[in-house]
Design a protein around this motif. Sequence first.
Motif, mmCIF file in Angstrom:
data_model
loop_
_atom_site.group_PDB
_atom_site.id
_atom_site.type_symbol
_atom_site.label_atom_id
_atom_site.label_comp_id
_atom_site.label_asym_id
_atom_site.label_seq_id
_atom_site.Cartn_x
_atom_site.Cartn_y
_atom_site.Cartn_z
ATOM 1 N N ARG A 77 0.824 -1.205 0.000
ATOM 2 C CA ARG A 77 0.000 0.000 0.000
ATOM 3 C C ARG A 77 0.861 1.258 0.000
ATOM 4 N N ARG A 78 1.894 1.266 0.826
ATOM 5 C CA ARG A 78 2.766 2.433 0.893
ATOM 6 C C ARG A 78 3.489 2.637 -0.437
ATOM 7 N N PHE A 79 3.890 1.555 -1.078
ATOM 8 C CA PHE A 79 4.578 1.684 -2.359
ATOM 9 C C PHE A 79 3.681 2.376 -3.381
ATOM 10 N N VAL A 80 2.426 1.968 -3.460
ATOM 11 C CA VAL A 80 1.493 2.579 -4.411
ATOM 12 C C VAL A 80 1.312 4.059 -4.104
ATOM 13 N N GLN A 81 1.283 4.405 -2.821
ATOM 14 C CA GLN A 81 1.051 5.783 -2.421
ATOM 15 C C GLN A 81 2.270 6.677 -2.607
#
Length: 556
Positions: free
Chosen positions: A167-171
């Motif tokens: 999730r953090r990577f996408v954000q």
Amino acid sequence: MRRVRAATCLAALLTALTACVAIPTDGPVTEGRADAGLDGDQDVVVVLAQGPEPGADPERIVEGFLLASDAEVTGEFEKTRQFLAADASTEWDPGAGTVVTSRFEVEQTGDAQVTVELTVSAKVDADGRYLETPSDAVETLRYELVQNARGEWRIAYAPDVLVVTARRFVQQFRPAYLYFLTPDEKLLVPEVRWFRDRNVPTAAVRALLAGPSPWLQDAVVTAVPPGTELKPAAVALEGKVAEMTLEPAAAVQDADRGLLLAQLRATLERLGVDKLVVRAGGAPLGGAATALAAPDPGELELLVDGQALRLVGGSAVPVDGVGAVVGSRPHSAARTADGGVRVALADASTLVAVPVGDAEQRTLLTGPALAAPSADRYAWVWTARGDAAGRLDAVRLDGTAVEVTADWLVGRTVEAVRVSRDGTRVAVVSRGAEGATLEVAGVTRDERGVPLTLGAAVRAGASLTPTRSLVWVDDVTLGVLADGDAGPTPYLVPVAGSSTPLPAVADVVDIAADRGTRSLYVVTADGDVLRHEGGTWVAVPGVTDVLEVAGAAFPG
């Protein structure tokens, strides 16, 4: 004792994150970030990192370190470094590489040692190169700890890697398209890199100046002179205007400025830059960016009973001047954008030139289990024989044939091959002892465009088991049918990114595309042709009554 510190799904993982960080209730008011980057807004959950808790044991110190670094992806890791001992705080390099994880387990494996086992979905190296990993990929990291003068545990050694949740990577990571040139300098060729969302234009320009990745470097050229650097070492942004200075000035001024500006402009336009100001030393870089062509758009054609058909007014009609392919099972038609090259498989072992005008059908190549052909912009037709020879075959309509070798194909059986529309890259599905894999490699050609060898390959769609149906959906994305529990399923597979499933189609046997998902089609075993539209598959009018469709294809 082993304790699972991250959840098994992203929603639960976010809960775990927010349980370990805090929203401050006092202190000064600071200005928050109102935009989500130059390439578009996204919903972002803001998670604030928290430093180490007093009296925390080694496991909780490592847990806190991982959660803090995940929360500070785009920052300076001030809270994260509080978990490190003095020397380690300056030595730890989060820019050396990134691991994207969906789950991790923390275990104290010694008096002062903690081991973290990660379920890995992708890796990104220091230069932004993204590599999707197999679905069962696991990696182990080990951390060494010491107690400071106050008896608090701190990390004395941490691997030089940034661990982030999916999730953090996408954000917080952004793709950047670096544009190089075909050897004939007629087309732009993109290579995608991923960077932390700090100053992506600067990261992208630095990477462009450094040149293409090793796997691509022999297939493309660049107008950037060797040794060119940003001085000062950043792209200055003012709204949608980007300014930069390149050194050494003399080399930059002597370069093909039109092509150099074309590469820079194309790279930065994808990041929201509308205007580009480039200086060589203190002087403006004169001239305008060279206008480079794009590959011609194609038209969908169907092969039915050996005859090429196109869609006109909701009906499938024969293509003018193109005769029917004669054989025991005509299938897998391919052509160039101008229609000057048309080929098909007359049966599983015979590649033929399709009869056009007064020209008769001619056999171009024979061999066991030939792969579906792919026609490139240099009028070469690519295929492969299913004999694990470690090579691809390329042939022209005049019968000229060459063998294109690759060390990484030795001992493997090629099942599918597709050349990119710019002719610089080839996607290959091959099968070996470990099963079927999808790789992409650069094509080295001579000055006449004759293919010579393939470079080192990069694996794409590592989490999938690809089948024989393979297309380029756009310049950086492949479409493939992959085996699943319910049979073959269509997937979008970036050369550098995470694979994405498309809605399942019962009994799907083939896939075709031209320019993006709006031109994506599939064919079923019953001969139905469906178009991807609005996130679902819609039957193509005028084709449902055509039986035994043996393939749908655009140029390529």
